[in-house]
Design a protein around this motif. Sequence first.
Motif, PDB file in Angstrom:
ATOM      1  N   SER A   2       0.847  -1.185   0.000  1.00  0.00           N
ATOM      2  CA  SER A   2       0.000   0.000   0.000  1.00  0.00           C
ATOM      3  C   SER A   2       0.889   1.244   0.000  1.00  0.00           C
ATOM      4  O   SER A   2       1.994   1.221   0.538  1.00  0.00           O
ATOM      5  N   LEU A   3       0.397   2.318  -0.597  1.00  0.00           N
ATOM      6  CA  LEU A   3       1.169   3.563  -0.571  1.00  0.00           C
ATOM      7  C   LEU A   3       1.502   3.991   0.851  1.00  0.00           C
ATOM      8  O   LEU A   3       2.609   4.451   1.127  1.00  0.00           O
ATOM      9  N   LEU A   4       0.558   3.819   1.756  1.00  0.00           N
ATOM     10  CA  LEU A   4       0.806   4.257   3.136  1.00  0.00           C
ATOM     11  C   LEU A   4       1.852   3.407   3.843  1.00  0.00           C
ATOM     12  O   LEU A   4       2.400   3.836   4.863  1.00  0.00           O
ATOM     13  N   GLU A  40       7.338  17.438  -9.071  1.00  0.00           N
ATOM     14  CA  GLU A  40       7.705  16.074  -8.692  1.00  0.00           C
ATOM     15  C   GLU A  40       9.055  15.705  -9.293  1.00  0.00           C
ATOM     16  O   GLU A  40       9.911  15.119  -8.622  1.00  0.00           O
ATOM     17  N   GLN A  56       3.600  10.295  -3.827  1.00  0.00           N
ATOM     18  CA  GLN A  56       2.169   9.969  -3.791  1.00  0.00           C
ATOM     19  C   GLN A  56       1.747   9.566  -2.385  1.00  0.00           C
ATOM     20  O   GLN A  56       0.673   9.944  -1.913  1.00  0.00           O
ATOM     21  N   ALA A  57       2.597   8.813  -1.699  1.00  0.00           N
ATOM     22  CA  ALA A  57       2.298   8.382  -0.331  1.00  0.00           C
ATOM     23  C   ALA A  57       2.216   9.586   0.612  1.00  0.00           C
ATOM     24  O   ALA A  57       1.344   9.636   1.487  1.00  0.00           O
ATOM     25  N   LEU A  59       1.341  12.619  -0.162  1.00  0.00           N
ATOM     26  CA  LEU A  59       0.077  13.305  -0.448  1.00  0.00           C
ATOM     27  C   LEU A  59      -1.111  12.549   0.132  1.00  0.00           C
ATOM     28  O   LEU A  59      -2.022  13.148   0.711  1.00  0.00           O
ATOM     29  N   LEU A  60      -1.108  11.244   0.006  1.00  0.00           N
ATOM     30  CA  LEU A  60      -2.192  10.436   0.552  1.00  0.00           C
ATOM     31  C   LEU A  60      -2.218  10.539   2.074  1.00  0.00           C
ATOM     32  O   LEU A  60      -3.274  10.683   2.684  1.00  0.00           O
ATOM     33  N   TYR A  61      -1.045  10.496   2.683  1.00  0.00           N
ATOM     34  CA  TYR A  61      -0.955  10.626   4.133  1.00  0.00           C
ATOM     35  C   TYR A  61      -1.553  11.963   4.577  1.00  0.00           C
ATOM     36  O   TYR A  61      -2.332  12.026   5.522  1.00  0.00           O
ATOM     37  N   ALA A  63      -3.719  13.796   3.018  1.00  0.00           N
ATOM     38  CA  ALA A  63      -5.161  13.816   2.775  1.00  0.00           C
ATOM     39  C   ALA A  63      -5.923  13.083   3.874  1.00  0.00           C
ATOM     40  O   ALA A  63      -7.013  13.492   4.270  1.00  0.00           O
ATOM     41  N   ARG A  64      -5.337  12.042   4.394  1.00  0.00           N
ATOM     42  CA  ARG A  64      -6.021  11.243   5.417  1.00  0.00           C
ATOM     43  C   ARG A  64      -5.800  11.745   6.834  1.00  0.00           C
ATOM     44  O   ARG A  64      -6.629  11.534   7.708  1.00  0.00           O
ATOM     45  N   TYR A  65      -4.657  12.372   7.062  1.00  0.00           N
ATOM     46  CA  TYR A  65      -4.291  12.741   8.433  1.00  0.00           C
ATOM     47  C   TYR A  65      -3.945  14.213   8.557  1.00  0.00           C
ATOM     48  O   TYR A  65      -3.102  14.590   9.354  1.00  0.00           O
TER      49      TYR A  65
END
Length: 73
Positions: A2-4, A40, A56-57, A59-61, A63-65
């Motif tokens: 997973s990206l995270l 990037e 990407q990870a 950015l996802l982190y 967005a979630r936290y």
Amino acid sequence: MSLLDRITVNAQQCGGRPCIRGMRIRVSDILDLLGQGVTEAEILADYPDLERGDIQAALLYAARYVNHPRLSA
């Protein structure tokens, strides 16, 4: 993977702030660069150990936290 899974938190490293794959590159460092308009491609050129998935990870982190206290610099 997973990206995270690319995001690691170690109390003994960078004050316990989220980092990229156990390196001393913090998620907040990547986000700050992106926020300043660094591309990037420029980030990857400046940090050869980073991979596109790491950005990407980060950015996802974020967005979630986004309200997570350890994300703050």
